[in-house]
Design a protein around this motif. Structure first.
Motif, PDB file in Angstrom:
ATOM      1  N   LYS A 245       0.841  -1.200   0.000  1.00 40.19           N
ATOM      2  CA  LYS A 245       0.000   0.000   0.000  1.00 40.19           C
ATOM      3  C   LYS A 245       0.875   1.249   0.000  1.00 40.19           C
ATOM      4  O   LYS A 245       1.899   1.307   0.684  1.00 40.19           O
ATOM      5  N   ALA A 246       0.457   2.245  -0.753  1.00 35.97           N
ATOM      6  CA  ALA A 246       1.216   3.487  -0.841  1.00 35.97           C
ATOM      7  C   ALA A 246       1.149   4.244   0.474  1.00 35.97           C
ATOM      8  O   ALA A 246       0.095   4.316   1.109  1.00 35.97           O
ATOM      9  N   LEU A 247       2.300   4.797   0.890  1.00 35.25           N
ATOM     10  CA  LEU A 247       2.293   5.628   2.095  1.00 35.25           C
ATOM     11  C   LEU A 247       1.739   7.017   1.800  1.00 35.25           C
ATOM     12  O   LEU A 247       1.210   7.676   2.679  1.00 35.25           O
ATOM     13  N   GLN A 248       1.910   7.451   0.562  1.00 37.31           N
ATOM     14  CA  GLN A 248       1.424   8.780   0.199  1.00 37.31           C
ATOM     15  C   GLN A 248      -0.094   8.831   0.261  1.00 37.31           C
ATOM     16  O   GLN A 248      -0.781   7.886  -0.097  1.00 37.31           O
ATOM     17  N   SER A 249      -0.604   9.959   0.738  1.00 38.42           N
ATOM     18  CA  SER A 249      -2.037  10.130   0.895  1.00 38.42           C
ATOM     19  C   SER A 249      -2.493  11.404   0.212  1.00 38.42           C
ATOM     20  O   SER A 249      -1.682  12.252  -0.170  1.00 38.42           O
ATOM     21  N   GLN A 376     -10.416  10.954  10.367  1.00 43.44           N
ATOM     22  CA  GLN A 376     -10.981  10.673   9.058  1.00 43.44           C
ATOM     23  C   GLN A 376     -10.215   9.568   8.340  1.00 43.44           C
ATOM     24  O   GLN A 376      -8.994   9.457   8.465  1.00 43.44           O
ATOM     25  N   ASN A 377     -10.949   8.769   7.601  1.00 42.06           N
ATOM     26  CA  ASN A 377     -10.342   7.746   6.751  1.00 42.06           C
ATOM     27  C   ASN A 377     -10.105   8.386   5.390  1.00 42.06           C
ATOM     28  O   ASN A 377     -10.938   8.318   4.490  1.00 42.06           O
ATOM     29  N   LEU A 378      -8.945   9.025   5.241  1.00 38.81           N
ATOM     30  CA  LEU A 378      -8.674   9.836   4.063  1.00 38.81           C
ATOM     31  C   LEU A 378      -8.136   8.995   2.902  1.00 38.81           C
ATOM     32  O   LEU A 378      -7.481   7.987   3.124  1.00 38.81           O
ATOM     33  N   PRO A 379      -8.410   9.424   1.676  1.00 35.84           N
ATOM     34  CA  PRO A 379      -7.952   8.657   0.506  1.00 35.84           C
ATOM     35  C   PRO A 379      -6.440   8.659   0.383  1.00 35.84           C
ATOM     36  O   PRO A 379      -5.770   9.616   0.753  1.00 35.84           O
ATOM     37  N   THR A 380      -5.906   7.558  -0.144  1.00 32.57           N
ATOM     38  CA  THR A 380      -4.457   7.422  -0.323  1.00 32.57           C
ATOM     39  C   THR A 380      -4.117   7.428  -1.804  1.00 32.57           C
ATOM     40  O   THR A 380      -4.990   7.417  -2.670  1.00 32.57           O
ATOM     41  N   ALA A 381      -2.817   7.423  -2.083  1.00 33.44           N
ATOM     42  CA  ALA A 381      -2.362   7.343  -3.461  1.00 33.44           C
ATOM     43  C   ALA A 381      -2.583   5.924  -3.993  1.00 33.44           C
ATOM     44  O   ALA A 381      -2.966   5.012  -3.265  1.00 33.44           O
ATOM     45  N   LYS A 382      -2.293   5.741  -5.267  1.00 38.61           N
ATOM     46  CA  LYS A 382      -2.516   4.448  -5.911  1.00 38.61           C
ATOM     47  C   LYS A 382      -1.577   3.392  -5.350  1.00 38.61           C
ATOM     48  O   LYS A 382      -0.370   3.584  -5.265  1.00 38.61           O
ATOM     49  N   HIS A 383      -2.129   2.250  -4.938  1.00 35.28           N
ATOM     50  CA  HIS A 383      -1.325   1.148  -4.425  1.00 35.28           C
ATOM     51  C   HIS A 383      -0.710   0.361  -5.580  1.00 35.28           C
ATOM     52  O   HIS A 383      -1.049   0.568  -6.745  1.00 35.28           O
TER      53      HIS A 383
END
Length: 411
Positions: A245-249, A376-383
């Motif tokens: 999973k991407a760490l970037q959010s 909040q469950n915020l969106p992340t970058a593409k895994h």
């Protein structure tokens, strides 16, 4: 008697010859001792020149420096015109080192001006008969390191306790800026890293090259990070966890790089200026006046204004769902309608409006309702896509094993 005299003469001749050899050998030794060792730097043998070393001081100009070495204004102008594409003399920076190499003649004519951009990069400017400029780098080697640390009060102190460079603080915070709030670290949090350091001539530390793998145990939960190249054409790499999973959010965890939280989200807080209890639907980040404030996500500025309560503030719409606001700035750095990227500086910390000290109040809206961003469950970058996961897991397996074998440091 004649035989004795002849023998004495032979002995004297031998001794005289031997003395001459001793003197000659001693002269050779002295000559060797007097020959200075060859010194090389920036691709030059410094022994061949008269060397002037100094540092750019506030108010210094290229023209003044050259003038002190006997270079005429006309020559300075000619140099500036010919090398401007490679080296702009008007942009020399105070604190940077420079060297001037002068000919070993009676006039000691300046031949080269060498300007250090940093420890590695430098520019050579020919200022003699041939005027030219070129950029070069000092030879750099990279060494792989391992480190383990524990938080007692802050990440900076944890690094200092290990005798490590503060550059690693920036590296770790950049890697985990979307997943860990470094302003809320707890005593006993632990971290381990496999990283690479740059050295000049194998001895002079020149910075951190990259962090290859890391694990940060925050609130007893391990957060793994592995650098992985996802675009072989651009050589672009990002950080992913042990589940690909991407760490970037979509959002950064905080609008400041380094500070501390003075007051967290609360529906009831005693207001220090108004002297009454009221809802405080934001997070206050205390920091020094002038500290840059960044946008936590891409978006468009929908307000850049001033009110008596908010002081100088900026409000950004990120999409139809998310909006953020940043209050009490000493100065705004964007205008209404401007598009901004995640990490862009939108203003600077101040204490305008209803504020007792320098800080930024960070506010967050979801579908028009003000909420605590940390819940909040915020969106992340593409895994990493399923088709490439096996390749990724094979790549990180030895790195994860190496990390896991490094013992955690305890308080």
């Amino acid at each position: 008697m004649k035989k004795l005299s002849t023998l004495i003469l032979i002995i004297f001749a031998f001794l005289a010859c031997n003395d001459d050899n001793v003197v000659e050998e001693k002269q050779k030794e002295v000559a060797v001792l007097k020959t200075p060792p060859q010194v090389k730097k920036y691709g030059f043998v410094l022994n061949d020149y008269e060397v002037v070393e100094d540092t750019i001081r506030p108010g210094d100009s290229f023209g003044n420096i050259m003038g002190e070495q006997g270079v005429s204004l006309a020559k300075v102008y000619e140099i500036s015109e010919k090398v401007n594409d490679t080296f702009n003399p008007a942009r020399i920076v105070a604190g940077k080192k420079y060297m001037i190499l002068k000919a070993k003649d009676s006039a000691q004519t300046p031949q080269f001006f060498i300007y250090e951009e940093n420890k590695i990069d430098f520019t050579v400017v020919g200022i003699g008969d041939e005027i030219k400029a070129y950029k070069k780098q000092r030879p750099v080697s990279v060494k792989k390191r391992e480190v383990s640390g524990v938080i007692t009060s802050s990440l900076s102190e944890a690094m200092q306790d290990q005798g490590l460079s503060n550059l690693l603080v920036y590296e770790l915070s950049n890697i985990y800026q979307w997943s860990i709030d470094f302003f809320r670290l707890q005593k006993g949090d632990q971290f381990k890293m496999v990283y690479h350091e740059k050295y000049i001539d194998d001895t002079i530390f020149a910075g951190v090259d990259r962090v290859e793998a890391a694990v940060f145990k925050h609130s007893d939960k391990p957060f793994y990070a592995f650098e992985y190249e996802t675009d072989s054409i651009t050589n672009k790499s990002s950080y992913y966890d042990d589940e690909a999973k991407a760490l970037q959010s979509f959002f950064l965890k905080a609008p400041l790089d380094y500070s501390r939280i003075s007051s967290r989200y609360s529906k009831r807080r005693y207001h220090p200026v108004q002297k009454r209890w009221k809802a405080h639907l934001g997070t206050d980040y205390a920091a020094a006046h002038g500290t840059p404030i960044v946008s936590t996500a891409d978006g468009t500025v929908i307000a850049a204004s001033y009110t008596s309560g908010n002081g100088n503030y900026v409000k950004i719409r990120h999409n139809n769902k998310y909006t953020t606001q940043y209050l009490h700035m000493t100065k705004r750095n964007v205008r209404n309608g401007q598009a901004v990227k995640q990490g862009d500086v939108i203003g600077f910390v101040g204490s305008t409006g209803l504020a007792t000290g320098p800080h930024v109040c960070y506010r967050f809206w979801v579908n028009g309702k003000q909420v605590d961003p940390y819940r909040q469950n915020l969106p992340t970058a593409k895994h990493i896509e399923d088709a490439h996961k096996d390749e990724y897991y094979a790549y990180i397996k030895p790195l994860k094993e190496q990390l896991d074998q490094i013992p955690y440091k305890n308080i």
